[in-house]
Scaffold this motif. Structure first.
Motif, short mmCIF file in Angstrom:
data_model
loop_
_atom_site.label_atom_id
_atom_site.label_comp_id
_atom_site.label_asym_id
_atom_site.label_seq_id
_atom_site.Cartn_x
_atom_site.Cartn_y
_atom_site.Cartn_z
N VAL A 57 32.48 32.75 51.38
CA VAL A 57 31.08 33.17 51.45
C VAL A 57 30.80 33.61 52.88
O VAL A 57 30.90 32.81 53.81
CB VAL A 57 30.12 32.03 51.06
N THR A 58 30.47 34.87 53.04
CA THR A 58 30.17 35.40 54.37
C THR A 58 29.45 36.72 54.22
O THR A 58 29.24 37.20 53.10
CB THR A 58 31.47 35.57 55.19
N ALA A 59 29.05 37.31 55.35
CA ALA A 59 28.43 38.64 55.36
C ALA A 59 29.23 39.52 56.32
O ALA A 59 29.56 39.09 57.44
CB ALA A 59 26.98 38.55 55.82
N LEU A 60 29.53 40.73 55.87
CA LEU A 60 30.31 41.67 56.67
C LEU A 60 29.62 43.02 56.70
O LEU A 60 28.89 43.37 55.77
CB LEU A 60 31.71 41.84 56.06
N PRO A 61 29.83 43.79 57.76
CA PRO A 61 29.18 45.10 57.85
C PRO A 61 29.77 46.09 56.85
O PRO A 61 30.94 45.98 56.47
CB PRO A 61 29.46 45.54 59.29
N PRO A 62 28.94 47.04 56.40
CA PRO A 62 29.41 48.03 55.42
C PRO A 62 30.16 49.17 56.10
O PRO A 62 29.78 50.35 56.01
CB PRO A 62 28.11 48.51 54.77
N ASN A 63 31.24 48.84 56.78
CA ASN A 63 32.05 49.87 57.45
C ASN A 63 33.52 49.49 57.36
O ASN A 63 33.90 48.52 56.71
CB ASN A 63 31.60 50.05 58.92
N GLY A 64 34.36 50.27 58.03
CA GLY A 64 35.80 50.05 57.93
C GLY A 64 36.25 48.70 58.46
O GLY A 64 37.23 48.13 57.96
N LEU A 65 35.57 48.18 59.48
CA LEU A 65 35.95 46.88 60.02
C LEU A 65 35.66 45.76 59.02
O LEU A 65 36.46 44.84 58.84
CB LEU A 65 35.23 46.63 61.34
N GLY A 66 34.50 45.86 58.37
CA GLY A 66 34.19 44.90 57.33
C GLY A 66 35.19 44.99 56.19
O GLY A 66 35.61 43.97 55.62
N GLN A 67 35.58 46.21 55.83
CA GLN A 67 36.55 46.39 54.76
C GLN A 67 37.91 45.82 55.15
O GLN A 67 38.63 45.27 54.30
CB GLN A 67 36.69 47.88 54.43
N ARG A 68 38.26 45.93 56.43
CA ARG A 68 39.54 45.35 56.89
C ARG A 68 39.53 43.84 56.69
O ARG A 68 40.55 43.25 56.29
CB ARG A 68 39.76 45.69 58.37
N ALA A 69 38.39 43.19 56.97
CA ALA A 69 38.29 41.75 56.79
C ALA A 69 38.41 41.38 55.32
O ALA A 69 39.10 40.41 54.96
CB ALA A 69 36.98 41.25 57.37
N ILE A 70 37.74 42.13 54.45
CA ILE A 70 37.82 41.87 53.02
C ILE A 70 39.25 42.04 52.52
O ILE A 70 39.76 41.26 51.71
CB ILE A 70 36.86 42.78 52.24
N ALA A 71 39.92 43.08 53.04
CA ALA A 71 41.30 43.32 52.63
C ALA A 71 42.21 42.16 53.01
O ALA A 71 43.08 41.76 52.25
CB ALA A 71 41.81 44.61 53.26
N ALA A 72 41.98 41.58 54.20
CA ALA A 72 42.80 40.45 54.64
C ALA A 72 42.60 39.25 53.71
O ALA A 72 43.56 38.55 53.37
CB ALA A 72 42.44 40.08 56.08
N LEU A 73 41.35 39.01 53.31
CA LEU A 73 41.09 37.93 52.36
C LEU A 73 41.81 38.18 51.04
O LEU A 73 42.46 37.28 50.49
CB LEU A 73 39.59 37.79 52.11
N GLY A 74 41.68 39.40 50.55
CA GLY A 74 42.31 39.73 49.28
C GLY A 74 43.82 39.62 49.32
O GLY A 74 44.45 39.12 48.39
N GLU A 75 44.42 40.08 50.43
CA GLU A 75 45.87 40.00 50.58
C GLU A 75 46.35 38.55 50.57
O GLU A 75 47.46 38.26 50.11
CB GLU A 75 46.30 40.68 51.89
N ALA A 76 45.50 37.66 51.08
CA ALA A 76 45.87 36.24 51.12
C ALA A 76 45.61 35.54 49.80
O ALA A 76 46.00 34.37 49.62
CB ALA A 76 45.09 35.54 52.23
N GLY A 77 44.92 36.20 48.87
CA GLY A 77 44.63 35.60 47.57
C GLY A 77 43.30 34.89 47.50
O GLY A 77 43.07 34.09 46.57
N VAL A 78 42.39 35.16 48.44
CA VAL A 78 41.08 34.52 48.47
C VAL A 78 40.11 35.30 47.59
O VAL A 78 40.07 36.55 47.62
CB VAL A 78 40.54 34.44 49.91
#
Length: 340
Positions: A58-79
């Motif tokens: 549960v967090t808030a991220l900006p609607p840009n490429g940096l926020g997407q990079r963070a989401i991708a890292a979570l997804g890659e880890a299986g979160v």
């Protein structure tokens, strides 16, 4: 041994991008920076997922490429990322200069006005995220961000209490963040810790909370500090901590401890050298403790698991320890030769 706990772990807190120049290069002279995704609670979420425990961020991220990079890292880890919201603001960052020889490491934060620091509590879907959860994991970093951080932390705790979800609170006291505004750290943290089932913190954290000087030199004094916390917080069932002795920037000694109200266990000290990256070692320790709690293992096994993950993180770059249960089981705290 207690029963295994079912359900996912909800990790709540700010995600950050870490930027680092090559080891030995000061930030003022850097012309290249490595990027790692992290943040205390996200580090735990990603490590838990690697260890086979479902985790939701549960967090808030900006609607840009940096926020997407963070989401991708979570997804890659299986979160599970379904409770991550995109919100106006910027991506929080910090710069980490590696220790080099006699020169200590240095952290420079650049996180003001981030999406997370500005998001409204009602925009984070705590109730949905906590539906069916086994645990809420959060830390003292969120309330240290300012009045809105306090409101976010209280909203998370209130939602967990409504759904009768146990809370793990990692002290993670950040003096520089608290000093940037006029918040009463002791009052605010006491309110949050009073609702927790698990406290990740040592005698210094307990001293801050209780407003008294408690000693941490030796198992007996650490037991006294834990008992003072149990007396002050009736909801607490478990306290976990490490004891670190720094020989040099590249050589540390580490022990782990777990206390319940009626029993405790402390590991032997292990020597860790050389250190590749100390950042995130506390989050790796937290992961080991939570794995033990979720799996219902005995205290000695829980403390040993926390120590193992913390020790392993010292040998991995970046904020997150990405390991599997099989790798942890095979890891020898005393060191070893090449695995072939």
């Amino acid at each position: 041994m207690s029963a295994t706990v079912g359900g996912h772990v909800v990790c709540f807190g700010e995600m950050l991008l870490r930027l680092s120049p090559p080891a030995g290069t000061p930030l003022a002279r850097a012309d290249a920076l490595d990027l790692h995704v992290g943040g205390a609670e996200a580090n735990v979420a990603m490590a838990l997922a690697g260890m086979g425990h479902p985790a939701r961020m549960v967090t808030a991220l900006p609607p840009n490429g940096l926020g997407q990079r963070a989401i991708a890292a979570l997804g890659e880890a299986g979160v599970d990322t379904r409770a991550v919201v995109r919100s106006a603001g910027r991506m929080g960052t910090y710069f980490f200069e590696y220790p080099s020889g006699p020169i200590p490491g240095r952290v420079t934060y650049d996180r003001e006005h981030s999406s997370f620091a500005q998001v409204r509590p009602e925009d984070l879907r705590f109730d949905d995220a906590l539906d069916g959860a086994a645990l809420l994991h959060m830390s003292g970093i969120t309330p240290a961000l300012g009045p809105n951080g306090v409101a976010l932390a209280k909203a998370a705790v209130d939602a967990a209490r409504r759904r009768e979800v146990p809370i793990c609170f990692d002290g993670n006291y950040r003096a520089n963040l608290w000093s940037a505004w006029d918040g009463d750290a002791r009052l605010i943290l006491n309110d949050l810790v009073s609702q927790a089932t698990i406290l990740l913190g040592n005698h210094r954290d307990i001293s801050l909370l209780l407003g008294e000087e408690l000693e941490g030199s030796g198992p007996e004094r650490r037991r006294i500090a834990a008992q003072r916390a149990f007396d002050a917080y009736p909801n607490l069932e478990l306290i976990a901590s490490t004891a670190r002795h720094v020989e040099t920037g590249q050589v540390h000694r580490l022990a782990a401890r777990v206390d319940r109200r009626e029993s405790c266990s402390q590991t032997d000290e292990v020597r860790i050298a050389p250190i590749v990256d100390r950042v995130g070692t506390g989050d790796a320790f937290a992961t080991g403790i939570l794995c033990g709690w979720l799996e219902g293992v005995e205290l000695a096994r829980m403390a040993q698991l926390g120590l193992k993950l913390a020790a392993m993180k010292h040998g991995r770059p970046g904020d997150v320890l990405a390991v599997t249960p099989e790798e942890v089981e095979a890891f020898d705290l005393s060191g070893g030769d090449v695995i072939r």
